[in-house]
Enzyme design. Structure first.
Site, mmCIF file in Angstrom:
data_model
loop_
_atom_site.group_PDB
_atom_site.id
_atom_site.type_symbol
_atom_site.label_atom_id
_atom_site.label_comp_id
_atom_site.label_asym_id
_atom_site.label_seq_id
_atom_site.Cartn_x
_atom_site.Cartn_y
_atom_site.Cartn_z
ATOM 1 N N HIS A 115 48.067 29.844 33.942
ATOM 2 C CA HIS A 115 47.503 30.688 34.983
ATOM 3 C C HIS A 115 46.765 29.790 35.960
ATOM 4 O O HIS A 115 45.965 28.927 35.564
ATOM 5 C CB HIS A 115 46.561 31.719 34.357
ATOM 6 C CG HIS A 115 45.673 32.365 35.359
ATOM 7 N ND1 HIS A 115 46.169 32.971 36.485
ATOM 8 C CD2 HIS A 115 44.329 32.483 35.421
ATOM 9 C CE1 HIS A 115 45.157 33.437 37.204
ATOM 10 N NE2 HIS A 115 44.038 33.154 36.587
ATOM 11 N N ASN A 135 43.920 31.559 43.132
ATOM 12 C CA ASN A 135 44.106 32.338 41.898
ATOM 13 C C ASN A 135 44.617 33.730 42.274
ATOM 14 O O ASN A 135 43.873 34.534 42.836
ATOM 15 C CB ASN A 135 42.748 32.410 41.180
ATOM 16 C CG ASN A 135 42.799 33.246 39.911
ATOM 17 O OD1 ASN A 135 43.738 34.014 39.687
ATOM 18 N ND2 ASN A 135 41.768 33.112 39.092
ATOM 19 N N CYS A 156 44.113 38.400 34.392
ATOM 20 C CA CYS A 156 44.902 37.183 34.623
ATOM 21 C C CYS A 156 45.795 36.830 33.437
ATOM 22 O O CYS A 156 46.597 35.906 33.519
ATOM 23 C CB CYS A 156 43.979 36.021 34.956
ATOM 24 S SG CYS A 156 42.980 36.360 36.408
#
Ligand code: COA
Length: 332
Positions: A257, A287, A116
């Site tokens: 993020h 996500n 990520c």
């Protein structure tokens, strides 16, 4: 060797998400969970799921085409393609397939894995080639299809993730618009978040065997990852600000993020960044790992919320563990 000895500007963005959306209510048809639990704990209401013929390559290519169109750059003018992903269609890498699909004949292309944090690490990597004067026109893509790799019966993880792709075009520019960055890793905490290979001994002869295992679905210590993010992300943004000679007051947009709305809120609060400057697309996308920052960035740019010259603080964090932040001004 070419040497333009220059800075860079981010001149275009694009994004792509699969057509299928899965809501929290639909998830609760087979999982012991609820829309209320997921929404209040994460801010996520739905996520997009890739299904054939959609793939990592098709999503990445679609996002890239949009970014190139916005930058008004022909694919043949690209020198470099960096594809930040942890979920390639091919373990040898998917960037070359994207290169071929775009017709970017002159570009060298490779994958970069930093989970990520991939988009932030990719931006900083691409910037080094540009600042050295080696490459002038670079395409950076963040794309992931984590739906392939979560256990859809594990309510502690599967509720979080979705699929997507985002891309930006970086172009040589005298006034460097990448103002500062900071990156960090801590492998001692690696076991907090894994998509790990599990070996299996397979005999070839009586004496010789090989390891022919498989990757197992994502495992995560949610509370540890949460604590890590809330502590480390403000620190790394402060560091990047220090390198840029800026303060939090200079941030026009905070684009973290997209892991969890509570993490976004806590980081913004620690940095005293007001809620209206915090970008979030978690509700609809969840996500999306390396895709989350450019996916959210592109939406804001296309809605004219982000204007040329705005100072954007981005931060990625996740498996590794790895985390990083960068500050840039949008556009030339
Ligand atoms: N639906 C309903 N109940 C759930 C659930 C779900 N989807 N997932 C877990 N639970 C239950 C647990 O079993 C636990 O029940 P118990 O107390 O009876 O054992 C309870 O809810 C609390 O679980 P806990 O893990 O403490 O929840 P939490 O408040 O820490 O929230 C996360 C869990 C995953 C939302 C949160 O830890 C988080 O977001 N962490 C960061 C993860 C992340 O962002 N990872 C990616 C980084 S790139």
């Amino acid at each position: 060797m070419q040497n333009w000895g220059t800075g860079l500007a981010i001149t275009g963005s694009g994004s792509a998400a699969p057509g299928v959306s899965l809501s929290n209510a639909e998830l609760s048809q087979w999982l012991e969970t609820s829309d209320e639990w997921i929404s209040t704990r994460t801010g996520i209401q739905a996520r997009r799921l890739a299904s054939a013929p959609e793939s990592l390559v098709t999503l990445a290519t679609a996002a890239a085409q949009q970014a190139l169109a916005m930058a008004n750059l022909d694919p043949t003018e690209l020198d470099l393609i960096v594809l930040a992903t942890s979920t390639p269609d091919d373990l040898f890498g998917s960037a070359c397939q994207v290169q071929a699909a775009l017709g970017a004949k002159q570009a060298v292309a490779f994958d970069m894995t930093a989970a990520c944090s991939g988009f932030v690490f990719g931006l900083v990597t691409a910037a080094q080639f540009m600042r050295m004067g080696v490459y002038r026109n670079v395409l950076l893509i963040g794309a992931d299809v984590l739906s392939r790799w979560v256990d859809w019966r594990d309510r502690r993880t599967c509720i979080l993730f979705g699929d997507g792709a985002g891309a930006v075009v970086l172009q040589a520019h005298e006034a460097d618009q990448l103002l500062g960055f900071a990156l960090q890793s801590d492998g001692s905490q690696n076991s907090c978040l894994n998509l790990a290979y599990q070996g299996q001994e397979t005999p070839l002869t009586a004496e010789i065997s090989v390891d022919q295992g498989r990757f197992t679905p994502i495992t995560m210590n949610g509370q540890e990852v949460y604590r890590f993010a809330v502590r480390r992300v403000p620190e790394i943004i402060e560091k990047a600000l220090f390198h840029a000679g800026l303060t939090t007051a200079d941030i026009d947009w905070l684009l973290l993020h997209q892991a969890n709305q509570r993490i976004l809120d806590a980081v913004a609060q620690r940095l005293s960044v007001p809620a209206e400057k915090v970008i979030s697309n978690l509700a609809q996308f969840g996500n999306t790992s390396a895709a989350s920052i450019p996916l959210a960035l592109d939406a804001e740019v296309r809605q004219n919320r982000i204007q040329v010259g705005d100072c954007i603080a981005i931060a990625g964090f996740g498996a590794g563990l790895s985390w990083g932040a960068a500050l840039f001004r949008w556009g030339r």
